[in-house]
Motif scaffolding. Structure first.
Motif, PDB file in Angstrom:
ATOM      1  N   ALA A 183       0.807  -1.220   0.000  1.00 55.35           N
ATOM      2  CA  ALA A 183       0.000   0.000   0.000  1.00 55.35           C
ATOM      3  C   ALA A 183       0.839   1.268   0.000  1.00 55.35           C
ATOM      4  CB  ALA A 183      -0.948  -0.005   1.204  1.00 55.35           C
ATOM      5  N   PHE A 184       2.031   1.223   0.604  1.00 57.02           N
ATOM      6  CA  PHE A 184       2.861   2.433   0.606  1.00 57.02           C
ATOM      7  C   PHE A 184       4.115   2.293  -0.261  1.00 57.02           C
ATOM      8  CE2 PHE A 184       4.136   0.052   4.418  1.00 57.02           C
ATOM      9  CZ  PHE A 184       5.520   0.021   4.320  1.00 57.02           C
ATOM     10  N   HIS A 185       4.342   1.134  -0.842  1.00 54.81           N
ATOM     11  CA  HIS A 185       5.409   0.998  -1.832  1.00 54.81           C
ATOM     12  C   HIS A 185       4.821   1.336  -3.203  1.00 54.81           C
ATOM     13  CE1 HIS A 185       7.438  -1.245   1.395  1.00 54.81           C
ATOM     14  NE2 HIS A 185       8.557  -0.961   0.746  1.00 54.81           N
ATOM     15  N   SER A 186       4.377   2.559  -3.347  1.00 55.29           N
ATOM     16  CA  SER A 186       3.615   2.939  -4.525  1.00 55.29           C
ATOM     17  C   SER A 186       3.794   4.416  -4.822  1.00 55.29           C
ATOM     18  CB  SER A 186       2.127   2.636  -4.276  1.00 55.29           C
ATOM     19  OG  SER A 186       1.306   3.255  -5.234  1.00 55.29           O
ATOM     20  N   ALA A 187       3.695   4.753  -6.113  1.00 55.43           N
ATOM     21  CA  ALA A 187       3.675   6.156  -6.508  1.00 55.43           C
ATOM     22  C   ALA A 187       2.266   6.714  -6.457  1.00 55.43           C
ATOM     23  CB  ALA A 187       4.243   6.312  -7.910  1.00 55.43           C
ATOM     24  N   GLY A 188       1.278   5.863  -6.174  1.00 52.60           N
ATOM     25  CA  GLY A 188      -0.096   6.330  -6.066  1.00 52.60           C
ATOM     26  C   GLY A 188      -0.538   7.074  -7.306  1.00 52.60           C
ATOM     27  N   PHE A 189      -1.147   8.244  -7.108  1.00 46.77           N
ATOM     28  CA  PHE A 189      -1.702   9.002  -8.227  1.00 46.77           C
ATOM     29  C   PHE A 189      -0.637   9.618  -9.125  1.00 46.77           C
ATOM     30  CE2 PHE A 189      -1.825  11.907  -4.497  1.00 46.77           C
ATOM     31  CZ  PHE A 189      -0.950  12.894  -4.946  1.00 46.77           C
ATOM     32  N   LEU A 190       0.639   9.591  -8.711  1.00 44.01           N
ATOM     33  CA  LEU A 190       1.689  10.191  -9.539  1.00 44.01           C
ATOM     34  C   LEU A 190       2.008   9.363 -10.776  1.00 44.01           C
ATOM     35  CD1 LEU A 190       4.205  11.466  -6.826  1.00 44.01           C
ATOM     36  CD2 LEU A 190       2.516  12.802  -8.100  1.00 44.01           C
ATOM     37  N   GLY A 191       1.712   8.049 -10.733  1.00 43.09           N
ATOM     38  CA  GLY A 191       1.962   7.199 -11.892  1.00 43.09           C
ATOM     39  C   GLY A 191       3.136   6.261 -11.705  1.00 43.09           C
ATOM     40  N   SER A 192       3.083   5.117 -12.382  1.00 41.37           N
ATOM     41  CA  SER A 192       4.038   4.032 -12.156  1.00 41.37           C
ATOM     42  C   SER A 192       5.484   4.381 -12.451  1.00 41.37           C
ATOM     43  CB  SER A 192       3.651   2.816 -13.002  1.00 41.37           C
ATOM     44  OG  SER A 192       2.462   2.255 -12.532  1.00 41.37           O
ATOM     45  N   GLU A 193       5.721   5.324 -13.353  1.00 40.80           N
ATOM     46  CA  GLU A 193       7.120   5.647 -13.669  1.00 40.80           C
ATOM     47  C   GLU A 193       7.847   6.231 -12.465  1.00 40.80           C
ATOM     48  OE1 GLU A 193       7.550   9.201 -16.361  1.00 40.80           O
ATOM     49  OE2 GLU A 193       5.367   9.154 -16.179  1.00 40.80           O
ATOM     50  N   TYR A 194       7.089   6.670 -11.453  1.00 41.27           N
ATOM     51  CA  TYR A 194       7.691   7.233 -10.241  1.00 41.27           C
ATOM     52  C   TYR A 194       7.629   6.257  -9.061  1.00 41.27           C
ATOM     53  CZ  TYR A 194       6.963  11.255 -13.206  1.00 41.27           C
ATOM     54  OH  TYR A 194       6.965  12.112 -14.275  1.00 41.27           O
ATOM     55  N   GLY A 195       7.146   5.056  -9.327  1.00 40.79           N
ATOM     56  CA  GLY A 195       7.099   4.033  -8.292  1.00 40.79           C
ATOM     57  C   GLY A 195       8.445   3.369  -8.107  1.00 40.79           C
ATOM     58  N   PRO A 196       8.575   2.495  -7.097  1.00 38.36           N
ATOM     59  CA  PRO A 196       9.873   1.890  -6.802  1.00 38.36           C
ATOM     60  C   PRO A 196      10.286   0.819  -7.793  1.00 38.36           C
ATOM     61  CG  PRO A 196       8.189   1.001  -5.335  1.00 38.36           C
ATOM     62  CD  PRO A 196       7.532   2.106  -6.123  1.00 38.36           C
ATOM     63  N   PHE A 197      11.541   0.849  -8.174  1.00 36.34           N
ATOM     64  CA  PHE A 197      12.178  -0.268  -8.873  1.00 36.34           C
ATOM     65  C   PHE A 197      12.575  -1.240  -7.764  1.00 36.34           C
ATOM     66  CE2 PHE A 197      15.832  -2.471 -10.706  1.00 36.34           C
ATOM     67  CZ  PHE A 197      15.394  -2.760 -11.997  1.00 36.34           C
ATOM     68  N   LEU A 198      11.939  -2.387  -7.715  1.00 39.02           N
ATOM     69  CA  LEU A 198      12.046  -3.289  -6.568  1.00 39.02           C
ATOM     70  C   LEU A 198      13.179  -4.294  -6.741  1.00 39.02           C
ATOM     71  CD1 LEU A 198       8.240  -3.983  -6.057  1.00 39.02           C
ATOM     72  CD2 LEU A 198       9.673  -2.474  -4.675  1.00 39.02           C
ATOM     73  N   ILE A 199      14.032  -4.369  -5.726  1.00 38.50           N
ATOM     74  CA  ILE A 199      15.103  -5.363  -5.679  1.00 38.50           C
ATOM     75  C   ILE A 199      14.938  -6.121  -4.359  1.00 38.50           C
ATOM     76  CG2 ILE A 199      17.592  -5.764  -5.748  1.00 38.50           C
ATOM     77  CD1 ILE A 199      17.864  -3.024  -7.100  1.00 38.50           C
ATOM     78  N   PRO A 200      14.150  -7.195  -4.339  1.00 38.98           N
ATOM     79  CA  PRO A 200      13.884  -7.897  -3.084  1.00 38.98           C
ATOM     80  C   PRO A 200      15.123  -8.519  -2.448  1.00 38.98           C
ATOM     81  CG  PRO A 200      12.309  -8.521  -4.792  1.00 38.98           C
ATOM     82  CD  PRO A 200      13.398  -7.763  -5.469  1.00 38.98           C
ATOM     83  N   ASP A 201      16.114  -8.856  -3.280  1.00 35.94           N
ATOM     84  CA  ASP A 201      17.318  -9.520  -2.755  1.00 35.94           C
ATOM     85  C   ASP A 201      18.541  -8.978  -3.475  1.00 35.94           C
ATOM     86  OD1 ASP A 201      19.338 -11.137  -1.856  1.00 35.94           O
ATOM     87  OD2 ASP A 201      18.341 -13.027  -2.327  1.00 35.94           O
ATOM     88  N   PRO A 202      19.372  -8.166  -2.785  1.00 39.23           N
ATOM     89  CA  PRO A 202      20.537  -7.586  -3.461  1.00 39.23           C
ATOM     90  C   PRO A 202      21.559  -8.617  -3.910  1.00 39.23           C
ATOM     91  CG  PRO A 202      20.635  -7.170  -1.103  1.00 39.23           C
ATOM     92  CD  PRO A 202      19.274  -7.750  -1.380  1.00 39.23           C
ATOM     93  N   THR A 203      21.546  -9.811  -3.309  1.00 36.06           N
ATOM     94  CA  THR A 203      22.485 -10.842  -3.748  1.00 36.06           C
ATOM     95  C   THR A 203      22.121 -11.357  -5.133  1.00 36.06           C
ATOM     96  OG1 THR A 203      21.241 -12.682  -2.745  1.00 36.06           O
ATOM     97  CG2 THR A 203      22.859 -11.568  -1.360  1.00 36.06           C
ATOM     98  N   ALA A 204      20.892 -11.094  -5.565  1.00 36.83           N
ATOM     99  CA  ALA A 204      20.456 -11.467  -6.910  1.00 36.83           C
ATOM    100  C   ALA A 204      20.216 -10.203  -7.730  1.00 36.83           C
ATOM    101  CB  ALA A 204      19.189 -12.308  -6.844  1.00 36.83           C
ATOM    102  N   GLY A 205      20.980  -9.150  -7.420  1.00 38.92           N
ATOM    103  CA  GLY A 205      20.737  -7.846  -8.017  1.00 38.92           C
ATOM    104  C   GLY A 205      20.765  -7.833  -9.529  1.00 38.92           C
ATOM    105  N   LEU A 206      21.727  -8.533 -10.151  1.00 38.59           N
ATOM    106  CA  LEU A 206      21.800  -8.533 -11.605  1.00 38.59           C
ATOM    107  C   LEU A 206      20.578  -9.163 -12.239  1.00 38.59           C
ATOM    108  CD1 LEU A 206      25.536  -9.312 -12.416  1.00 38.59           C
ATOM    109  CD2 LEU A 206      24.225  -7.336 -13.162  1.00 38.59           C
ATOM    110  N   ASP A 207      19.932 -10.092 -11.527  1.00 29.27           N
ATOM    111  CA  ASP A 207      18.725 -10.707 -12.067  1.00 29.27           C
ATOM    112  C   ASP A 207      17.608  -9.687 -12.233  1.00 29.27           C
ATOM    113  OD1 ASP A 207      20.008 -13.122 -12.087  1.00 29.27           O
ATOM    114  OD2 ASP A 207      19.162 -13.817 -10.182  1.00 29.27           O
TER     115      ASP A 207
END
Length: 475
Positions: A183-207
């Motif tokens: 609910a808060f990992h979101s750009a909301g009304f600003l639009g998806s281009e401003y939302g987070p680029f998600l990296i759940p696991d930095p050890t798999a960062g290149l993936d």
């Protein structure tokens, strides 16, 4: 390969669901006009790194230790203020809790806030307070509220056009309360281009910037083209405005540009010297700090690295508070200190603001705060016989610590104070989330009057635009 109609229909619905998850499942018709006061604020920072201690980091066990009472069977719980002794820091007369010696050695390069006060949101739920910390708005809201990283991405854009302006490292959504976290990992009304680029696991960062294993680049490009087509098809119209669809398209183009850029090397830890890598390598959080450093070097705008919120794990110490924090401190002490040192030595700290924060603190006895206590969620015995009951297990909102470094923030400064006896609440210069957010925006040169017209009313970066930057924090 031609898709059959059932598969095409499935992809359309999947794309629509993705749009709704990212804050695009309107009732909103789209983003309307932006309004600012026209005030020219000279910036002191270009980038922000938020290091988030998810789950409730006890101030008396970390950056604001009180009287130390070692464990003994038969002790009274009311005796316990801190379960670790204090240790000296680089600032005369200022101690941190044992286990944070390395951060203590570099606190003279930043500001220690000891008087953050979290909101009263009724029965305490972590994701409600985390929503409030990251958006500055109390849930629930009638509109989809942007994360602070999304506001910054929208107002300033990327520093480097191929690096997403908002990157979130370490938080998964497959753990408990995953939907609430979204609910808060979101750009909301600003639009998806401003939302987070998600990296759940930095050890798999290149993936995160490569096609899936086994997929050829040709097939990946074909799939990307198909997805863009689906976004534009009329069947998607019911799920979002033209503005939102164009925003999603641009976010996809951004990710695709990163995939094919030299900057993708920021995700490759094999290029980091082994001795430096080993300092950061305390687990996913430590490597997230290393990735944040590498991304700032490549021109990242806003990066969030979290210890990750998962109920009853990490800082969410409902029991075994003391023993749990021994491990949590090992996880954060070296990486945070090294991140500050590396950016300082490279000259980037001057224009990069680092923030260490948590949604609230913890106490042995008080749930909530004095005068606004809420229902206890943890049973704490009056007499402690077992080590598992030794620690800060209840949620405390009236005195929390925040660290800030770089980006124009004072060096070697202490702001605010908490009482030395229970309740260890803020007694000097209490500061709340709207001031914290506006202080960050001020450092970046973002106008405090910034707002957008949503549902025929102005929506500000802080509620009703009342947030005021705390100028004492600036050099």
């Amino acid at each position: 390969m031609r898709l059959d109609w059932k598969r095409r229909d499935f992809l359309k619905k999947t794309s629509a669901a993705a749009m709704a998850t990212m804050g695009m499942g309107a009732p909103l018709g789209g983003l309307l006009s932006s309004c600012q006061s026209g005030t020219n604020i000279p910036s002191t920072a270009d980038s922000v790194i938020l290091l988030y201690m998810a789950g409730g980091m006890a101030h008396t066990e970390t950056f604001d230790p009180k009287k130390y009472t070692p464990f003994r069977k038969g002790m009274e719980s009311k005796e316990v203020l801190s379960t670790f002794p204090g240790v000296p820091t680089a600032l005369d007369g200022i101690e941190f809790s044992e286990g944070l010696e390395n951060i203590g050695k570099i606190i003279d390069r930043g500001t220690l806030i000891r008087s953050y006060v979290a909101a009263d949101l009724g029965h305490i739920l972590h994701t409600r307070h985390q929503y409030h910390w990251h958006t500055c708005y109390e849930p629930p809201q009638s509109v989809l509220v942007p994360h602070i990283g999304s506001w910054i991405a929208k107002e300033l854009g990327p520093l480097n056009p191929v690096i997403p302006p908002f990157i979130n490292i370490n938080q998964r959504f497959t753990v408990g309360e995953g939907e609430e976290l979204k609910a808060f990992h979101s750009a909301g009304f600003l639009g998806s281009e401003y939302g987070p680029f998600l990296i759940p696991d930095p050890t798999a960062g290149l993936d995160s910037v490569r096609p899936p294993v086994g997929m050829s680049s040709k097939r990946f490009e074909a799939r990307n083209e198909l997805y863009e087509k689906l976004v534009q098809e009329s069947a998607m119209g019911e799920f979002g405005s033209d503005y939102q669809k164009e925003s999603l398209k641009r976010s996809m183009e951004q990710a695709y540009a990163l995939l094919n850029s030299p900057e993708a090397k920021a995700f490759d830890f094999s290029q980091e010297p082994k001795e430096k890598y080993d300092i950061y390598n305390t687990g996913r959080f430590g490597l997230g700090c290393l990735m944040a450093k590498r991304l700032v070097d490549q021109g990242a705008r806003f990066i969030s690295v979290t210890t990750e919120y998962e109920p009853f794990v990490g800082w969410d110490t409902h029991e075994n508070g003391h023993t749990r924090l021994v491990d949590m401190k090992k996880m954060i002490d070296n990486p945070i200190a090294q991140l500050v040192k590396d950016l300082d030595e490279s000259g980037r700290l001057d224009r990069t603001m680092i923030i260490v924060a948590s949604e609230f603190s913890r106490d042995m006895l008080t749930e909530g705060r004095p005068g606004a206590q809420v229902k206890d969620q943890v049973e704490v015995p009056d007499i402690i016989e077992d080590l598992k009951n030794y620690g800060m297990h209840r949620h405390f909102t009236d005195g929390c610590s925040i660290l800030m470094f770089g980006g124009g923030i004072k060096r070697g400064h202490v702001y605010g104070k908490t009482a030395d006896e229970r309740p260890c609440k803020s007694i000097e210069k209490p500061i709340k989330i709207d001031s914290i957010h506006q202080t960050i925006y001020h450092a970046l040169g973002i106008d405090p009057e910034t707002n957008y017209e949503i549902e025929k009313r102005p929506f500000y970066t802080t509620p009703d635009g009342h947030g005021v930057a705390e100028m004492e924090l600036f050099a």
